[in-house]
Each structure stands twice: as structure tokens, then as C-alpha cells.
Design a protein around this motif. Structure first.
Motif, PDB file in Angstrom:
ATOM      1  N   VAL A  45       0.841  -1.206   0.000  1.00  0.00           N
ATOM      2  CA  VAL A  45       0.000   0.000   0.000  1.00  0.00           C
ATOM      3  C   VAL A  45       0.867   1.243   0.000  1.00  0.00           C
ATOM      4  N   VAL A  46       1.926   1.231   0.815  1.00  0.00           N
ATOM      5  CA  VAL A  46       2.823   2.390   0.868  1.00  0.00           C
ATOM      6  C   VAL A  46       3.492   2.612  -0.483  1.00  0.00           C
ATOM      7  N   LEU A  47       3.942   1.536  -1.131  1.00  0.00           N
ATOM      8  CA  LEU A  47       4.581   1.660  -2.438  1.00  0.00           C
ATOM      9  C   LEU A  47       3.616   2.204  -3.492  1.00  0.00           C
ATOM     10  N   VAL A  48       2.377   1.692  -3.496  1.00  0.00           N
ATOM     11  CA  VAL A  48       1.378   2.161  -4.470  1.00  0.00           C
ATOM     12  C   VAL A  48       1.060   3.636  -4.250  1.00  0.00           C
ATOM     13  N   VAL A  49       0.892   4.030  -2.958  1.00  0.00           N
ATOM     14  CA  VAL A  49       0.593   5.435  -2.664  1.00  0.00           C
ATOM     15  C   VAL A  49       1.755   6.325  -3.095  1.00  0.00           C
ATOM     16  N   GLY A  50       2.981   5.901  -2.803  1.00  0.00           N
ATOM     17  CA  GLY A  50       4.140   6.695  -3.188  1.00  0.00           C
ATOM     18  C   GLY A  50       4.261   6.835  -4.699  1.00  0.00           C
ATOM     19  N   LEU A  51       4.029   5.730  -5.419  1.00  0.00           N
ATOM     20  CA  LEU A  51       4.085   5.786  -6.880  1.00  0.00           C
ATOM     21  C   LEU A  51       2.998   6.685  -7.441  1.00  0.00           C
ATOM     22  N   THR A  52       1.800   6.603  -6.862  1.00  0.00           N
ATOM     23  CA  THR A  52       0.696   7.438  -7.335  1.00  0.00           C
ATOM     24  C   THR A  52       0.999   8.911  -7.134  1.00  0.00           C
ATOM     25  N   VAL A  53       1.517   9.253  -5.952  1.00  0.00           N
ATOM     26  CA  VAL A  53       1.864  10.647  -5.668  1.00  0.00           C
ATOM     27  C   VAL A  53       2.929  11.130  -6.638  1.00  0.00           C
ATOM     28  N   THR A  54       3.938  10.292  -6.907  1.00  0.00           N
ATOM     29  CA  THR A  54       5.003  10.672  -7.835  1.00  0.00           C
ATOM     30  C   THR A  54       4.450  10.942  -9.230  1.00  0.00           C
ATOM     31  N   VAL A  55       3.584  10.044  -9.727  1.00  0.00           N
ATOM     32  CA  VAL A  55       3.012  10.212 -11.072  1.00  0.00           C
ATOM     33  C   VAL A  55       2.147  11.460 -11.143  1.00  0.00           C
ATOM     34  N   VAL A  56       1.324  11.699 -10.096  1.00  0.00           N
ATOM     35  CA  VAL A  56       0.430  12.855 -10.108  1.00  0.00           C
ATOM     36  C   VAL A  56       1.229  14.155 -10.084  1.00  0.00           C
ATOM     37  N   VAL A  57       2.235  14.226  -9.212  1.00  0.00           N
ATOM     38  CA  VAL A  57       3.049  15.443  -9.139  1.00  0.00           C
ATOM     39  C   VAL A  57       3.763  15.687 -10.463  1.00  0.00           C
ATOM     40  N   ASN A  58       4.301  14.630 -11.049  1.00  0.00           N
ATOM     41  CA  ASN A  58       4.984  14.767 -12.329  1.00  0.00           C
ATOM     42  C   ASN A  58       4.024  15.245 -13.424  1.00  0.00           C
ATOM     43  N   ALA A  59       2.809  14.696 -13.421  1.00  0.00           N
ATOM     44  CA  ALA A  59       1.815  15.099 -14.426  1.00  0.00           C
ATOM     45  C   ALA A  59       1.419  16.563 -14.262  1.00  0.00           C
ATOM     46  N   LEU A  60       1.223  17.009 -13.013  1.00  0.00           N
ATOM     47  CA  LEU A  60       0.837  18.409 -12.777  1.00  0.00           C
ATOM     48  C   LEU A  60       1.939  19.362 -13.210  1.00  0.00           C
ATOM     49  N   LEU A  61       3.176  19.018 -12.894  1.00  0.00           N
ATOM     50  CA  LEU A  61       4.279  19.888 -13.288  1.00  0.00           C
ATOM     51  C   LEU A  61       4.452  19.925 -14.805  1.00  0.00           C
ATOM     52  N   LEU A  62       4.317  18.771 -15.449  1.00  0.00           N
ATOM     53  CA  LEU A  62       4.436  18.745 -16.905  1.00  0.00           C
ATOM     54  C   LEU A  62       3.288  19.503 -17.578  1.00  0.00           C
TER      55      LEU A  62
END
Length: 322
Positions: A45-62
Motif C-alpha cells: 500500500v505504501v509503495l502504491v501510494v508513493g508511486l501514485t503521488v510521484t506520477v500525479v506530481v509529475n503530471a501536474l508539473l508537466l
């Protein structure tokens, strides 16, 4: 010329991705979370949440970086060189500012080149019209006049039976001569130089009524500011084309022709009581009228209200107006 030292889009994307990955790695190092040889559910669960946060932040910045490109693509789809002046906002373009600036400069060049080529083509068209009209007047007109005189002299010397045939031939020749003169006048509006714009428009309205039987109501306001010869020719041609479109497309019973002053502009209006609608806006000659208006710095609109009818409105600046 000032050199643009802003970072290229490629390096901005690389920097954003690198910053996101570095942030994720730092968070993983500093956090107390660990991953067992055989991950348990809580660790997954921690890994999935961390990956999701990383993808979302990257998408918003891009998105902040690439959004101007989407706006630029949309503007490219909507740009119409027949309606100049469309530009993108360079101030709000962010990292795509260089691309937007180049796109705006390209539009400026295309519009200038198109306006120049259109003006050149219209001037060549008017010159060709004048040449043809002159030949019709000098060659065909004089020949028909000579034929008419010969028929008159021959008819006077022949018996009555032949005289009737000669009279019919003279009538046909007179009709042809009048038609040649009318075509010559339409090709070369010499009345503009001889009579002025208002009298030329009045003659145009009278000719329209004589040919079609459709009444033309005239509304010319006195005290109009002077126009350049080019602008007068544009006003005359637009009125001529608008009246022609009324006959061909509008199925109208009456039409009004007006000329008035609005501010520093002279405004021509041609209004009919026909069917109107989108077909009229796409009718033959509308594009050419737009081109002529732009050639002298004017504007043209075609309105077709739901109640029927069509109004062509041409506005051209007076002579000496900046």
C-alpha cells in the motif's frame, strides 16, 4: 536583437522528471518505511501510494509546461487568414514563449504577404476589366454602330417587304449595341470618374431595377467625407456584387442601398427582404467582397437575421484617416 537565454523545453521536462524522482528517492530514504523480502500488504500500500503521488506530481508539473503547446495547437486549427489579427498571448505562454512568438511572427508575415498578393491580383483584375471594356467600346461598339447605319440606309432603298426585315435586323443590332455598352459599363465603372460615387451608385440602382424589375430604395446621406479612388472603387464593386447576389441567391422582392458616415468611416449597406440564411453568407462573391474591403483597410459583415433578409455592411476609412 535580444538573445533568448531561457531554458529549452527539452531540458525543462528533464529537470521536472529528475526533480520528481529525486524527491521520491529522498522521501524513501528519510521515511521509516522498509520493504521485506516478501512484501506484506501494508508495504505494498505504501509503495502504491508513493508511486501514485510521484506520477500525479509529475503530471501536474508537466501540464504547466506543456499546456501552452495545447493552446498553440488549438489556435493553429482556428486561424483563418481571411480574418487577420488573431494572435496568441505571448506573456502567458511560459516555456513555450519562443514557439508562440515565432508563430505570431509567421502569422504576421503570412497576412502581409496575402494582403499584398490580394491587392496585386485585384489591381490586375481591374486593369484587365478596363482593357476588355475599352475594346468592347472601341471595336465591337463602333462596328455595331456602323452595321446599324448600313442597315438603315439599305432599308430605305429596299421594297417594303425587305424593309420590314431590315427593321428587325436594326432592332436586333440596337439591342446588341445596348448590351455591349451595359457590359462595358459594368466592367469599367467610368461613371465614377465622370459623375462621382453617389451618382454612380444611383446609376447602378437604376440599372438594377431596369434589368430585374426589383425596386431599389436609395438612402444617401449628404455631407460624406471624401474617399480615395481605390476606396470609391471598392464601395462601387461591393454594391455591384451585393445587388448581383440579391438577384441570384436571395429570392427577394425589394432591396435598399444606403451610404452614410459613421465616425471617420463611410458605411455602405445593402439590405434585401429575401430568404437569408447560411447559404447567402457562403454565396458567390462574398469572399471577394471581404478581400476588397481588407485591401483598403475596411471591414465587411454579412448579417442574416432569423426573420429573413440579408444585410451587407461595408465600412471604409475616409481619405486621410490614419
Amino acid at each position: 536583437m535580444r538573445r533568448d537565454v531561457s531554458m529549452s523545453l527539452f531540458w525543462r521536462v528533464c529537470l521536472i522528471n529528475g526533480a520528481v524522482f529525486a524527491l521520491g528517492t529522498t522521501a524513501l530514504v528519510l521515511s521509516p518505511a522498509t520493504v521485506s523480502t516478501r512484501p506484506v500488504m501494508s508495504e505494498l500500500v505504501v509503495l502504491v501510494v508513493g508511486l501514485t503521488v510521484t506520477v500525479v506530481v509529475n503530471a501536474l508539473l508537466l501540464r504547466t509546461v506543456l499546456a501552452p503547446l495545447d493552446r498553440l495547437a488549438g489556435a493553429m486549427d482556428s486561424v483563418d487568414l481571411r480574418e487577420p489579427g488573431t494572435r496568441l498571448d505571448e506573456a502567458g505562454s511560459g516555456p513555450a514563449r519562443r514557439l508562440v512568438t515565432g508563430f505570431n511572427a509567421m502569422l504576421e508575415r503570412l497576412e502581409n504577404e496575402r494582403a499584398t498578393s490580394t491587392a496585386r491580383a485585384l489591381r490586375a483584375q481591374e486593369a484587365e476589366r478596363q482593357r476588355i471594356a475599352q475594346e468592347l467600346h472601341d471595336e465591337v461598339g463602333q462596328s455595331l454602330t456602323a452595321v446599324l447605319l448600313d442597315l438603315r440606309h439599305t432599308g430605305d432603298a429596299e421594297p417594303s417587304e425587305v424593309a420590314e426585315a431590315m427593321e428587325r435586323a436594326r432592332s436586333t443590332t440596337r439591342t446588341c449595341l445596348e448590351e455591349v455598352r451595359r457590359i462595358s459599363q459594368r466592367l469599367r465603372p467610368g461613371v465614377l470618374a465622370d459623375l462621382g460615387l453617389l451618382n454612380s451608385l444611383s446609376s447602378l440602382a437604376s440599372d438594377h431595377t431596369a434589368r430585374t424589375g426589383m425596386p431599389v430604395t436609395r438612402g444617401f446621406v449628404p455631407g460624406l467625407p471624401p474617399l480615395t479612388p481605390e476606396s470609391e472603387l471598392v464601395v462601387y464593386r461591393v454594391a455591384q456584387e451585393a445587388l448581383t447576389n440579391v438577384v441570384r441567391h436571395a429570392r427577394a422582392t425589394s432591396v435598399s442601398l444606403g451610404l452614410a458616415r459613421v465616425g471617420d468611416n463611410v458605411v455602405l449597406t445593402v439590405t434585401d427582404d429575401g430568404t437569408g440564411g447560411a447559404d447567402v453568407r457562403r454565396g458567390t462573391g462574398i469572399h471577394g467582397m471581404h478581400e476588397r474591403a481588407q485591401m483598403v483597410g475596411g471591414s465587411l459583415t454579412v448579417a442574416t437575421p432569423d426573420g429573413g433578409g440579408t444585410t451587407v455592411r461595408l465600412s471604409v476609412p475616409a481619405a486621410g484617416t490614419p
